[in-house]
Design an enzyme around this catalytic site. Structure first.
Site, short mmCIF file in Angstrom:
data_model
loop_
_atom_site.label_atom_id
_atom_site.label_comp_id
_atom_site.label_asym_id
_atom_site.label_seq_id
_atom_site.Cartn_x
_atom_site.Cartn_y
_atom_site.Cartn_z
NE ARG A 85 -3.56 0.25 2.52
CZ ARG A 85 -4.27 0.76 3.53
NH1 ARG A 85 -4.19 0.24 4.72
NH2 ARG A 85 -5.06 1.79 3.32
CG ASP A 111 7.84 -20.82 20.08
OD1 ASP A 111 7.89 -22.00 19.69
OD2 ASP A 111 6.77 -20.27 20.42
NE ARG A 143 3.29 -25.41 5.17
CZ ARG A 143 2.18 -25.40 4.46
NH1 ARG A 143 2.13 -26.02 3.29
NH2 ARG A 143 1.08 -24.83 4.92
C1 LIG Z 1 0.91 -30.74 2.60
C2 LIG Z 1 -0.09 -29.72 3.07
C3 LIG Z 1 -1.28 -29.53 2.37
C4 LIG Z 1 -2.22 -28.56 2.81
N1 LIG Z 1 -3.38 -28.37 2.09
C5 LIG Z 1 -4.26 -27.41 2.47
C6 LIG Z 1 -5.47 -27.16 1.74
O1 LIG Z 1 -5.73 -27.80 0.72
N2 LIG Z 1 -6.30 -26.17 2.17
C7 LIG Z 1 -6.04 -25.44 3.29
O2 LIG Z 1 -6.82 -24.55 3.64
N3 LIG Z 1 -4.92 -25.66 4.01
C8 LIG Z 1 -4.03 -26.61 3.65
N4 LIG Z 1 -2.88 -26.81 4.38
C9 LIG Z 1 -2.64 -25.99 5.57
C10 LIG Z 1 -2.88 -26.78 6.85
O3 LIG Z 1 -4.23 -27.22 6.94
C11 LIG Z 1 -2.56 -25.91 8.07
O4 LIG Z 1 -3.40 -24.77 8.06
C12 LIG Z 1 -1.12 -25.43 8.06
O5 LIG Z 1 -0.23 -26.49 7.80
C13 LIG Z 1 -0.77 -24.79 9.41
O6 LIG Z 1 -0.78 -25.79 10.37
P1 LIG Z 1 -1.14 -25.50 11.89
O7 LIG Z 1 -2.51 -24.91 11.99
O8 LIG Z 1 -0.90 -26.78 12.62
O9 LIG Z 1 0.00 -24.43 12.26
P2 LIG Z 1 -0.05 -23.19 13.26
O10 LIG Z 1 -1.05 -22.19 12.79
O11 LIG Z 1 1.38 -22.72 13.39
O12 LIG Z 1 -0.51 -23.76 14.60
C14 LIG Z 1 0.30 -24.66 15.37
C15 LIG Z 1 -0.61 -25.40 16.31
O13 LIG Z 1 -1.18 -24.44 17.22
C16 LIG Z 1 -2.54 -24.76 17.46
N5 LIG Z 1 -3.38 -23.62 17.03
C17 LIG Z 1 -2.96 -22.49 16.42
N6 LIG Z 1 -3.98 -21.66 16.22
C18 LIG Z 1 -5.07 -22.29 16.69
C19 LIG Z 1 -6.45 -21.95 16.75
N7 LIG Z 1 -6.91 -20.77 16.33
N8 LIG Z 1 -7.29 -22.83 17.28
C20 LIG Z 1 -6.85 -24.02 17.74
N9 LIG Z 1 -5.56 -24.41 17.71
C21 LIG Z 1 -4.70 -23.55 17.20
C22 LIG Z 1 -2.84 -26.05 16.72
O14 LIG Z 1 -2.59 -27.13 17.57
C23 LIG Z 1 -1.81 -26.06 15.62
O15 LIG Z 1 -1.47 -27.35 15.15
C24 LIG Z 1 -1.94 -27.77 3.99
C25 LIG Z 1 -0.76 -27.99 4.67
C26 LIG Z 1 0.18 -28.92 4.24
C27 LIG Z 1 1.46 -29.10 5.00
#
Ligand SMILES: Cc1cc2nc3c(=O)[nH]c(=O)nc-3n(C[C@H](O)[C@H](O)[C@H](O)COP(=O)(O)OP(=O)(O)OC[C@H]3O[C@@H](n4cnc5c(N)ncnc54)[C@H](O)[C@@H]3O)c2cc1C
Length: 304
Positions: free
Chosen positions: A124, A212, A223
């Protein structure tokens, strides 16, 4: 080129100065500090700052008054124990701040990791550079025929050339129009925050990303994995190399238990117990679906 000569000289100037500190520093990480590790065609990842080391993990776990270190062997054992038992908070005592330059479509995947602090370059306020990710020939892959969310062999011949031409020409045309729209030469000039919507998702953005160690491991587990898209995996791979030099014992435990390890369901464990008793276990009598069984066999036989 990921860095201009001016940017490189700013980095060199930072690396030429040093400060005495009482805080823990890690030689391996000091060697990375500020340096840009090139990723893709215009991207990079570089460490801006870090806090803690392997000893800090032990210090927190033991809630120690001193360094928390006993002996290297003892510390490694403790770190492995913590990793094995998902005792994760001691790993949260270490932090890293990265500067990443990455295509917008990679940033969309990256930003899904919510447990980090992010500040992105403002399109922006500022004008984006004419930099677009154009895959190298071997990364210009065809759609996978077995996995809708994957890619197959590299495109070849005329098709590869045509695709590359489209990617380059479309990006350049969009950028020409972007520049033309924001120009204030003889016209009001469209706001940058609006003009940017004309740019394709392979345009590069940049951000500072602080996380962290526990959450970084979670990011790397997903990843740096073979199932992750190549374009984000190469960033994760570059970060793995830095983490290895920062917290070698923690990284070793992470590689062993998380990257190289596997999680098994109760059904899968039951199958292993039956196999150990000499029973012939097949997909049909395993209680698993075909997909689960395929993955289970992959784990047992070492395939992904
Ligand atoms: C191979 C691959 C394919 C994927 N394909 C898709 C897809 O097709 N569509 C799509 O939308 N996404 C997709 N994703 C994204 C995936 O669903 C996750 O959103 C992403 O990997 C982040 O993971 P996370 O939420 O565990 O990580 P982070 O956001 O870093 O969170 C870490 C952990 O903290 C906790 N946490 C964080 N925030 C919250 C919250 N608000 N509520 C509850 N617990 C929380 C959970 O335990 C979480 O595991 C893909 C990911 C991968 C690796």
């Amino acid at each position: 080129m990921p860095l201009s000569p001016e940017q490189q000289s700013e980095i060199d100037a930072l690396r030429a100065q040093s400060t005495q500190t009482l805080r823990a520093t890690v030689e391996g990480m000091e060697a990375h500090l500020y340096k840009a590790h090139e990723v893709l065609d215009h991207g990079f990842v570089r460490v801006i700052d870090y806090m803690g080391d392997d000893a800090a993990i032990c210090q927190a776990a033991r809630v120690s008054y001193g360094k928390g270190t006993k002996s290297v062997q003892n510390d490694e054992g403790l770190i492995r124990y913590l990793m094995r038992h998902w005792h994760s908070t001691p790993f949260e005592m270490c932090e890293i701040k990265l500067h990443v330059k990455l295509p917008v479509f990679v940033a969309r995947q990256w930003i899904r990791h919510r447990t980090a602090n992010v500040n992105e370059y403002s399109a922006r306020y500022s004008i984006l550079d004419r930099e677009f990710y154009i895959p190298a020939e071997d990364a210009l892959a065809a759609q996978s025929v077995v996995n809708n969310q994957g890619r197959g062999e590299a495109l070849t011949g005329d098709e590869a050339q045509r695709v590359l031409n489209y990617l380059r020409d479309d990006a350049m045309r969009c950028y020409d129009h972007y520049e033309e729209m924001i120009s204030q030469d003889g016209q009001a000039g469209l706001a940058r925050e609006l003009a940017r919507m004309n740019l394709p998702a392979n345009v590069y953005t940049q951000w500072y990303w602080k996380v962290d160690l526990h959450n970084l491991f979670h990011f790397l587990r997903l990843r740096a994995d073979a199932h992750a898209q190549y374009e984000i995996r190469v960033y994760a791979d570059a970060i793995c190399e830095m983490v290895k030099d920062w917290v070698p014992a923690a990284y070793k435990a992470f590689e062993d238990y998380r990257m190289g390890g596997a999680t098994l369901s109760a059904t899968a464990l039951g199958c292993i117990q039956r196999m150990l008793k000499g029973e012939e276990v097949t997909q049909e009598n395993s209680g698993m679906s075909k997909g689960e069984w395929r993955e289970f066999m992959g784990v047992l036989k070492g395939a992904s």
